[in-house]
Design an enzyme around this catalytic site. Structure first.
Site, PDB file in Angstrom:
ATOM      1  N   ARG A  87       0.823  -1.228   0.000  1.00 45.08           N
ATOM      2  CA  ARG A  87       0.000   0.000   0.000  1.00 45.08           C
ATOM      3  C   ARG A  87       0.851   1.270   0.000  1.00 45.08           C
ATOM      4  O   ARG A  87       0.549   2.200  -0.741  1.00 45.08           O
ATOM      5  CB  ARG A  87      -1.030  -0.008   1.117  1.00 45.08           C
ATOM      6  CG  ARG A  87      -0.583   0.397   2.475  1.00 45.08           C
ATOM      7  CD  ARG A  87      -1.426  -0.225   3.547  1.00 45.08           C
ATOM      8  NE  ARG A  87      -1.224  -1.671   3.548  1.00 45.08           N
ATOM      9  CZ  ARG A  87      -2.189  -2.551   3.343  1.00 45.08           C
ATOM     10  NH1 ARG A  87      -3.410  -2.168   3.137  1.00 45.08           N
ATOM     11  NH2 ARG A  87      -1.915  -3.838   3.356  1.00 45.08           N
ATOM     12  N   THR A  88       1.907   1.319   0.792  1.00 49.79           N
ATOM     13  CA  THR A  88       2.713   2.550   0.810  1.00 49.79           C
ATOM     14  C   THR A  88       3.417   2.718  -0.532  1.00 49.79           C
ATOM     15  O   THR A  88       3.537   3.820  -1.061  1.00 49.79           O
ATOM     16  CB  THR A  88       3.733   2.509   1.970  1.00 49.79           C
ATOM     17  OG1 THR A  88       3.012   2.259   3.176  1.00 49.79           O
ATOM     18  CG2 THR A  88       4.470   3.816   2.113  1.00 49.79           C
ATOM     19  N   LYS A 116      26.325  -8.579  -5.067  1.00 47.28           N
ATOM     20  CA  LYS A 116      27.748  -8.784  -5.392  1.00 47.28           C
ATOM     21  C   LYS A 116      28.648  -8.198  -4.314  1.00 47.28           C
ATOM     22  O   LYS A 116      29.840  -8.055  -4.516  1.00 47.28           O
ATOM     23  CB  LYS A 116      28.080  -8.098  -6.718  1.00 47.28           C
ATOM     24  CG  LYS A 116      27.360  -8.625  -7.927  1.00 47.28           C
ATOM     25  CD  LYS A 116      27.903  -7.922  -9.170  1.00 47.28           C
ATOM     26  CE  LYS A 116      26.988  -8.069 -10.351  1.00 47.28           C
ATOM     27  NZ  LYS A 116      27.297  -7.060 -11.380  1.00 47.28           N
ATOM     28  N   ARG A 137      12.121   2.779   1.795  1.00 47.88           N
ATOM     29  CA  ARG A 137      11.670   1.976   2.942  1.00 47.88           C
ATOM     30  C   ARG A 137      12.680   0.865   3.179  1.00 47.88           C
ATOM     31  O   ARG A 137      12.978   0.094   2.269  1.00 47.88           O
ATOM     32  CB  ARG A 137      10.304   1.359   2.661  1.00 47.88           C
ATOM     33  CG  ARG A 137       9.984   0.236   3.615  1.00 47.88           C
ATOM     34  CD  ARG A 137       8.584  -0.263   3.498  1.00 47.88           C
ATOM     35  NE  ARG A 137       7.634   0.725   3.985  1.00 47.88           N
ATOM     36  CZ  ARG A 137       6.401   0.426   4.383  1.00 47.88           C
ATOM     37  NH1 ARG A 137       5.970  -0.814   4.337  1.00 47.88           N
ATOM     38  NH2 ARG A 137       5.598   1.365   4.801  1.00 47.88           N
ATOM     39  N   HIS A 170       7.875   6.376  10.664  1.00 42.77           N
ATOM     40  CA  HIS A 170       7.132   6.276   9.406  1.00 42.77           C
ATOM     41  C   HIS A 170       6.413   7.628   9.232  1.00 42.77           C
ATOM     42  O   HIS A 170       5.201   7.731   9.389  1.00 42.77           O
ATOM     43  CB  HIS A 170       6.128   5.119   9.522  1.00 42.77           C
ATOM     44  CG  HIS A 170       5.525   4.669   8.240  1.00 42.77           C
ATOM     45  ND1 HIS A 170       5.660   5.371   7.052  1.00 42.77           N
ATOM     46  CD2 HIS A 170       4.768   3.585   7.950  1.00 42.77           C
ATOM     47  CE1 HIS A 170       5.006   4.721   6.101  1.00 42.77           C
ATOM     48  NE2 HIS A 170       4.465   3.642   6.612  1.00 42.77           N
TER      49      HIS A 170
HETATM   50  C1  NCD Z   1       2.693   0.081   8.517  1.00 39.42           C
HETATM   51  C2  NCD Z   1       4.199  -0.047   8.439  1.00 39.42           C
HETATM   52  O1  NCD Z   1       4.740  -0.468   7.421  1.00 39.42           O
HETATM   53  O2  NCD Z   1       4.812   0.313   9.425  1.00 39.42           O
HETATM   54  N1  NCD Z   1       2.094  -0.164   7.275  1.00 39.42           N
HETATM   55  C3  NCD Z   1       1.888   0.886   6.430  1.00 39.42           C
HETATM   56  O3  NCD Z   1       2.805   1.510   5.940  1.00 39.42           O
HETATM   57  N2  NCD Z   1       0.619   1.236   6.212  1.00 39.42           N
HETATM   58  C4  NCD Z   1       2.061  -0.683   9.590  1.00 39.42           C
HETATM   59  C5  NCD Z   1       2.342  -2.157   9.699  1.00 39.42           C
HETATM   60  O4  NCD Z   1       3.039  -2.742   8.875  1.00 39.42           O
HETATM   61  O5  NCD Z   1       1.811  -2.722  10.645  1.00 39.42           O
END
Ligand code: NCD
Length: 359
Positions: A87-88, A116, A137, A170
């Site tokens: 989703r992100t 590598k 991420r 986040h």
């Molecule tokens: C969250 C995350 O990745 O920290 N998810 C997200 O980005 N919506 C929450 C989670 O993974 O529980």
């Protein structure tokens, strides 16, 4: 104005968080790199929420979409996600597409030269040559920040947006959460003096660590952290909130706090961080779940949030309750991320002008 390029990594890393925030931001106070929630104050939050609402309205028409698509047509973004995400990832991809940015992606470090033996720092520095923005991420807590420092010292500074850094932060999830809260309460007196009840794995969940710090920008918030004791919130978060003059409560009794809440923010158990197998499964989480019975304890005007993905901490029957906001959070995420990307490239005043002249 403190500039990140004036510091060695050791010097930068030792700075107090307010000085780091200054280093990561532009002179107008908006973030250049978006690394942690403490970079945002009320002015930048209000500016981004306002821009998100304008972008959302502009995108409704073909003429508006044509305007938005031209804004960053000349820029390219790399979405570097080496930790699971859909989703992100899609939210950022859509946000970039709305603004006309072309995107490239890295999703699996094992198929790149890191396999590598190249360091992650070297890989990202190489990739940055092809792009104008990196959305990142990773499982490592400080990598986005370290890359922000490294790329700021290069001849061609490339902004970094942290889309989730290990168990730590986040910030863009927190932005969409604040945007959702703001929209939910805007006709009912705003966000001041609200009671926010956070529930679940608060030790390893990064969303609450960022959200609670963003909410510290609003006066009189009472933050209630509800978790089984092995999963309780970190002392660092409590210390930051107390220093900001906010009220904090730590509890293991969700049912007792539900009637008090203006917003309940549920999170899942983050068992991917277990150090021994089955560690999370041994924790009794049965009293930290929301079903129809728990919804009856909540006020009629309260809201229920979740960053998703959920497991069983919110029963599917709850989805039809008008207080359930988690699907709206997803949609809000795309708009506020578009606003953040537009802000990163200093385009917000062009959006204001178009909005004023055409809507
Ligand atoms: C969250 C995350 O990745 O920290 N998810 C997200 O980005 N919506 C929450 C989670 O993974 O529980």
């Amino acid at each position: 104005m403190k500039r990140i390029s004036d510091f060695s990594w050791q010097e930068y890393d030792a700075l107090p968080v307010a000085d780091k925030a200054e280093c990561l931001s532009r002179p107008d106070g908006m973030p250049f790199h978006t690394i942690f929630a403490q970079q945002f104050g009320r002015a930048s939050l209000d500016r981004l929420c306002d821009a998100a609402t304008k972008i959302r309205a502009i995108a409704k028409s073909r003429a508006g979409m044509e305007f938005l698509q031209g804004l960053l047509f000349h820029k390219r973004a790399m979405i570097y996600f080496t930790q699971p995400s859909s989703r992100t990832f899609l939210s950022f991809l859509s946000a970039c597409q709305i603004l006309g940015l072309r995107t490239g992606e890295v999703r699996d470090a094992s198929v790149s030269s890191e396999f590598k033996g190249e360091s992650r720092e070297d890989s990202i520095r190489t990739f940055s040559s092809y792009f104008d923005l990196i959305v990142m991420r990773t499982r490592e807590k400080g990598l986005a920040e370290r890359m922000a420092w490294a790329l700021s010292r290069s001849k061609r500074p490339v902004p970094i947006i942290n889309a989730g850094s290990g168990k730590d932060q986040h910030p863009t999830q927190a932005l969409l959460d604040v945007y959702t809260l703001q929209r939910s309460f805007e006709r009912r007196g705003g966000l001041r003096n609200r009671t926010i009840v956070y529930v679940g794995d608060l030790a390893r969940g990064r969303t609450v660590r960022s959200l609670s710090r963003l909410l510290a920008n609003y006066d009189g918030i009472r933050h209630v952290f509800v978790a089984p004791s092995p999963l309780r919130i970190g002392e660092d978060v409590l210390a930051d909130l107390r220093a900001a003059g906010q009220t904090v409560e730590v509890s293991e009794d969700m049912a007792a706090w539900l009637p008090e809440a203006d917003a309940v923010y549920m999170t899942r158990i983050q068992d991917e961080w277990d150090e021994t197998s089955g560690e999370s499964a041994r924790i009794d989480t049965s009293r930290f779940k929301i079903g129809l019975e728990q919804m009856r304890l909540m006020r009629a005007d309260a809201i229920l949030m979740h960053p998703l993905p959920r497991r069983d901490e919110i029963a599917p029957e709850v989805d039809d309750d008008p207080r359930a906001m988690y699907w709206r959070q997803v949609r809000n995420g795309m708009w506020i991320r578009a606003a953040l990307v537009a802000s990163t490239f200093d385009c917000l005043s062009r959006i204001d002008h178009w909005f004023r002249d055409n809507l």
